[in-house]
Design an enzyme around this catalytic site. Structure first.
Site, PDB file in Angstrom:
ATOM      1  N   THR A   1       0.860  -1.183   0.000  1.00 46.24           N
ATOM      2  CA  THR A   1       0.000   0.000   0.000  1.00 46.24           C
ATOM      3  C   THR A   1       0.894   1.229   0.000  1.00 46.24           C
ATOM      4  O   THR A   1       1.635   1.466   0.958  1.00 46.24           O
ATOM      5  CB  THR A   1      -0.912   0.006   1.232  1.00 46.24           C
ATOM      6  OG1 THR A   1      -1.705  -1.185   1.241  1.00 46.24           O
ATOM      7  CG2 THR A   1      -1.834   1.226   1.219  1.00 46.24           C
TER       8      THR A   1
ATOM      9  N   LYS B   1      -6.895   0.991  -3.652  1.00 44.42           N
ATOM     10  CA  LYS B   1      -6.479   0.470  -2.351  1.00 44.42           C
ATOM     11  C   LYS B   1      -6.540   1.560  -1.283  1.00 44.42           C
ATOM     12  O   LYS B   1      -6.898   1.289  -0.130  1.00 44.42           O
ATOM     13  CB  LYS B   1      -5.056  -0.090  -2.438  1.00 44.42           C
ATOM     14  CG  LYS B   1      -4.535  -0.682  -1.113  1.00 44.42           C
ATOM     15  CD  LYS B   1      -5.376  -1.860  -0.642  1.00 44.42           C
ATOM     16  CE  LYS B   1      -4.988  -2.361   0.748  1.00 44.42           C
ATOM     17  NZ  LYS B   1      -3.662  -2.975   0.813  1.00 44.42           N
TER      18      LYS B   1
ATOM     19  N   LYS C   1       0.253   4.176   9.111  1.00 42.08           N
ATOM     20  CA  LYS C   1       0.800   4.440   7.774  1.00 42.08           C
ATOM     21  C   LYS C   1      -0.305   4.603   6.725  1.00 42.08           C
ATOM     22  O   LYS C   1      -0.334   5.589   5.974  1.00 42.08           O
ATOM     23  CB  LYS C   1       1.723   3.298   7.345  1.00 42.08           C
ATOM     24  CG  LYS C   1       2.172   3.366   5.881  1.00 42.08           C
ATOM     25  CD  LYS C   1       2.959   2.140   5.464  1.00 42.08           C
ATOM     26  CE  LYS C   1       2.126   0.909   5.258  1.00 42.08           C
ATOM     27  NZ  LYS C   1       1.437   0.889   3.924  1.00 42.08           N
TER      28      LYS C   1
END
Length: 305
Positions: free
Chosen positions: A104, A180, A248
């Protein structure tokens, strides 16, 4: 019947044997691939190879031996190291081979990586994944992919072996990562909301097991509530996906929205919740541990064996 007309199966390697990468490598092996692997923990790669496959000491050595290299590492910085670090893969991947990037990352960074690899004659697929460690091991991931027709032509059988669904979102890198990012917005908000709801119920005196039973059979249920609050019931915060992953990922969500001047109030709040959990020393625990930020809640204890 002769198999002479069947296309040769691509040689495949996997870099990164964490919870997801190890399951993906095992799925490829179960599909009949002779899988090459590399991990920063040599013993992990060696353990995998004992049941079939080959462990390589560096990313570069692995890259030189395969047609399709699958990167399953945590973030863009680690992908940079895999490709361009000391003994990295980019110099050793042959022209016409494919790098499949499953992390990601910022969509703009992924789009730029396609061009950087193209300069070396290497094809690229932007291919973030979803589904968790259990589905990875079963070859049932969802893959959100984008890239050139040439990259798909070589990598398609590898993608199919690792997943139940491969979404082909466009002919250029970055589109897979954009989808995503949206998925991670929802995943992070759902986990944070599930933790808040469970904490409120427990604080109000509702038995945790009864609350879980009712919610998972009611309109308020979500996949994340059902999956992550089961960890809370067990008192088991072994990290299948850690708190710091959502620090994150939700950070990437907010970063992606900023140039669009697009407000994300729920994602921002969820990000702060995961940040608070991480700052409290919970960053390496399962992301369901975000429930521990709520004061005065008597959470279930681990079940003794």
């Amino acid at each position: 019947m002769s198999d002479q007309n069947e296309p040769a199966r691509p040689r495949v390697g996997v870099v990164g044997l964490g919870a997801m990468g190890l399951g993906m490598a095992r799925s490829l092996r179960a599909a009949g691939y002779d899988v090459g692997v590399h991990d920063l923990r040599p013993e992990t790669a060696a353990d995998f190879a004992r049941d079939g496959g080959t462990a390589f000491g560096t990313c570069g050595e692995l890259a030189a031996a395969v047609d399709v290299l699958v990167g399953v590492v945590v973030n863009a910085a680690q992908v940079e190291t895999v490709l361009f670090g000391a003994e990295g893969a980019a110099e050793r991947l042959r022209p016409g081979s494919v790098f499949v990037m499953c992390s990601t990352v910022d969509p703009g960074w992924s789009a730029a990586l396609e061009g950087r690899l193209a300069e070396r004659g290497v094809l690229y697929l932007d291919a973030p994944i979803s589904g968790g460690a259990v589905r990875a091991a079963a070859g049932e991931l969802t893959m959100m992919t984008s890239g050139s027709a040439e990259a798909y032509a070589l990598a398609d059988p590898v993608l199919e072996a690792m997943s139940s669904t491969v979404y082909r979102l466009g002919g250029r890198a970055g589109l897979g990562s954009k989808v995503k990012i949206v998925n991670q917005l929802l995943a992070g908000v759902h986990i944070a909301a599930a933790a808040e709801a469970m904490a409120l119920g427990i604080k109000a005196g509702v038995p945790a097991e009864a609350l879980y039973e009712v919610i998972t059979h009611s309109a308020g249920n979500s996949w994340m509530f059902e999956n992550r609050m089961a960890h809370v019931l067990d008192g088991d915060y072994t990290p299948l996906s850690a708190v710091d992953i959502f620090v994150k990922d939700l950070g990437l969500v907010l970063d992606a929205a900023r140039p669009e001047r697009f407000p994300l109030p729920l994602a921002a709040t969820a990000h702060q919740m995961f940040l608070q959990a991480s700052a409290s020393g919970l960053g390496a625990e399962d992301d369901s541990a975000v429930i521990k930020i709520f004061p005065g809640v008597d959470l279930p204890e681990p079940v003794e064996a």
